[in-house]
Design a protein around this motif. Structure first.
Motif, mmCIF file in Angstrom:
data_model
loop_
_atom_site.group_PDB
_atom_site.id
_atom_site.type_symbol
_atom_site.label_atom_id
_atom_site.label_comp_id
_atom_site.label_asym_id
_atom_site.label_seq_id
_atom_site.Cartn_x
_atom_site.Cartn_y
_atom_site.Cartn_z
ATOM 1 N N THR A 129 -22.123 -60.916 -33.192
ATOM 2 C CA THR A 129 -21.994 -59.462 -33.291
ATOM 3 C C THR A 129 -23.343 -58.812 -33.571
ATOM 4 N N LEU A 130 -24.111 -59.387 -34.473
ATOM 5 C CA LEU A 130 -25.441 -58.861 -34.778
ATOM 6 C C LEU A 130 -26.327 -58.912 -33.539
ATOM 7 N N SER A 131 -26.263 -60.000 -32.795
ATOM 8 C CA SER A 131 -27.039 -60.113 -31.550
ATOM 9 C C SER A 131 -26.656 -59.014 -30.564
ATOM 10 N N GLU A 132 -25.363 -58.775 -30.407
ATOM 11 C CA GLU A 132 -24.884 -57.728 -29.485
ATOM 12 C C GLU A 132 -25.345 -56.346 -29.932
ATOM 13 N N VAL A 133 -25.198 -56.059 -31.216
ATOM 14 C CA VAL A 133 -25.592 -54.755 -31.750
ATOM 15 C C VAL A 133 -27.082 -54.514 -31.517
ATOM 16 N N LEU A 134 -27.901 -55.529 -31.772
ATOM 17 C CA LEU A 134 -29.344 -55.389 -31.580
ATOM 18 C C LEU A 134 -29.710 -55.278 -30.104
ATOM 19 N N ALA A 135 -29.050 -56.044 -29.257
ATOM 20 C CA ALA A 135 -29.357 -56.017 -27.818
ATOM 21 C C ALA A 135 -28.974 -54.681 -27.194
ATOM 22 N N ARG A 136 -27.883 -54.108 -27.649
ATOM 23 C CA ARG A 136 -27.411 -52.844 -27.086
ATOM 24 C C ARG A 136 -28.121 -51.633 -27.655
ATOM 25 N N GLY A 137 -28.876 -51.816 -28.718
ATOM 26 C CA GLY A 137 -29.583 -50.684 -29.326
ATOM 27 C C GLY A 137 -28.653 -49.727 -30.042
ATOM 28 N N ASP A 138 -27.608 -50.255 -30.682
ATOM 29 C CA ASP A 138 -26.629 -49.414 -31.367
ATOM 30 C C ASP A 138 -27.144 -48.781 -32.654
ATOM 31 N N VAL A 139 -28.232 -49.309 -33.191
ATOM 32 C CA VAL A 139 -28.814 -48.759 -34.419
ATOM 33 C C VAL A 139 -29.741 -47.612 -34.032
ATOM 34 N N ILE A 162 -38.156 -53.863 -40.782
ATOM 35 C CA ILE A 162 -37.342 -52.912 -40.005
ATOM 36 C C ILE A 162 -35.858 -53.248 -40.137
ATOM 37 N N LEU A 163 -35.523 -54.535 -40.054
ATOM 38 C CA LEU A 163 -34.124 -54.936 -40.214
ATOM 39 C C LEU A 163 -33.619 -54.608 -41.620
ATOM 40 N N ALA A 164 -34.436 -54.870 -42.629
ATOM 41 C CA ALA A 164 -34.044 -54.562 -44.010
ATOM 42 C C ALA A 164 -33.811 -53.065 -44.184
ATOM 43 N N ARG A 165 -34.645 -52.269 -43.542
ATOM 44 C CA ARG A 165 -34.514 -50.809 -43.617
ATOM 45 C C ARG A 165 -33.200 -50.341 -42.994
ATOM 46 N N ASN A 166 -32.704 -51.091 -42.004
ATOM 47 C CA ASN A 166 -31.489 -50.706 -41.287
ATOM 48 C C ASN A 166 -30.263 -51.530 -41.661
ATOM 49 N N LYS A 167 -30.351 -52.302 -42.740
ATOM 50 C CA LYS A 167 -29.252 -53.222 -43.053
ATOM 51 C C LYS A 167 -27.953 -52.512 -43.370
ATOM 52 N N GLY A 168 -28.001 -51.327 -43.923
ATOM 53 C CA GLY A 168 -26.773 -50.574 -44.200
ATOM 54 C C GLY A 168 -26.017 -50.240 -42.930
ATOM 55 N N GLU A 169 -26.730 -49.726 -41.935
ATOM 56 C CA GLU A 169 -26.097 -49.390 -40.663
ATOM 57 C C GLU A 169 -25.636 -50.652 -39.935
ATOM 58 N N LEU A 170 -26.438 -51.706 -39.980
ATOM 59 C CA LEU A 170 -26.038 -52.969 -39.349
ATOM 60 C C LEU A 170 -24.785 -53.529 -40.015
ATOM 61 N N ARG A 171 -24.732 -53.462 -41.326
ATOM 62 C CA ARG A 171 -23.560 -53.949 -42.066
ATOM 63 C C ARG A 171 -22.311 -53.159 -41.669
ATOM 64 N N LEU A 213 -26.234 -58.061 -45.906
ATOM 65 C CA LEU A 213 -27.093 -58.741 -44.943
ATOM 66 C C LEU A 213 -28.473 -58.984 -45.519
ATOM 67 N N ARG A 214 -28.969 -60.173 -45.288
ATOM 68 C CA ARG A 214 -30.345 -60.526 -45.641
ATOM 69 C C ARG A 214 -30.988 -61.123 -44.401
ATOM 70 N N PHE A 215 -32.268 -60.883 -44.257
ATOM 71 C CA PHE A 215 -32.972 -61.338 -43.062
ATOM 72 C C PHE A 215 -34.141 -62.241 -43.437
ATOM 73 N N ARG A 216 -34.242 -63.350 -42.718
ATOM 74 C CA ARG A 216 -35.324 -64.317 -42.902
ATOM 75 C C ARG A 216 -35.856 -64.694 -41.530
ATOM 76 N N LEU A 217 -37.130 -65.069 -41.488
ATOM 77 C CA LEU A 217 -37.699 -65.535 -40.224
ATOM 78 C C LEU A 217 -37.117 -66.898 -39.881
#
Length: 134
Positions: free
Chosen positions: A29-39, A81-90, A105-109
């Motif tokens: 789901t996260l991959s789809e959201v990021l690929a589609r530019g939903d944020v 950038i992902l951390a800044r948008n984690k609320g909307e992604l969640r 959500l937490r993001f790591r390389l």
């Protein structure tokens, strides 16, 4: 007297099937959201992101996403950038998956790509090739 079930997260057996299943659903789901530019963040929408894995905490309240920008450029910027948008992604993930509670959500390389490159480099060394071929 009640007998308590042993908590699987502390017995060294690894993640439960439920953790693995939910983690994979969130990864997709996260991959789809990021690929589609939903944020609604132009900085994030300019970056192609690979989501390699999502690991869930034993209580399913925390999802750690292992990510990498396509081409490997701007890794630190991506995490910020992902951390800044984690609320909307969640919110988007919770809505799409219809989860009772959307995890934090937490993001790591994702360093598995670097590890694979290092492994290839080691196997390409003459001494290692000789040992492997013998």
């Amino acid at each position: 007297m009640r007998v308590m079930a042993k908590n699987k997260s502390h017995d060294g057996s690894g993640p439960s099937q439920r953790q693995l299943r939910v983690g994979e659903l969130i990864r997709r789901t996260l991959s789809e959201v990021l690929a589609r530019g939903d944020v609604h963040d132009s900085d994030l929408n300019r970056i192609s992101v690979t989501v390699g894995e999502v690991r869930m905490s034993s209580d399913l309240k925390i999802a750690t996403a292992y990510v990498m920008p396509l081409g490997g450029e701007g890794q630190k910027d991506l995490i910020a950038i992902l951390a800044r948008n984690k609320g909307e992604l969640r919110r988007l993930i919770g809505k799409r998956l219809e989860l009772k509670y959307a995890p934090d959500l937490r993001f790591r390389l994702d360093e598995t790509f670097d590890q694979m490159d290092e492994t290839r480099r080691l196997f390409a060394q003459e001494k290692v090739r000789r040992d492997v071929e013998d």
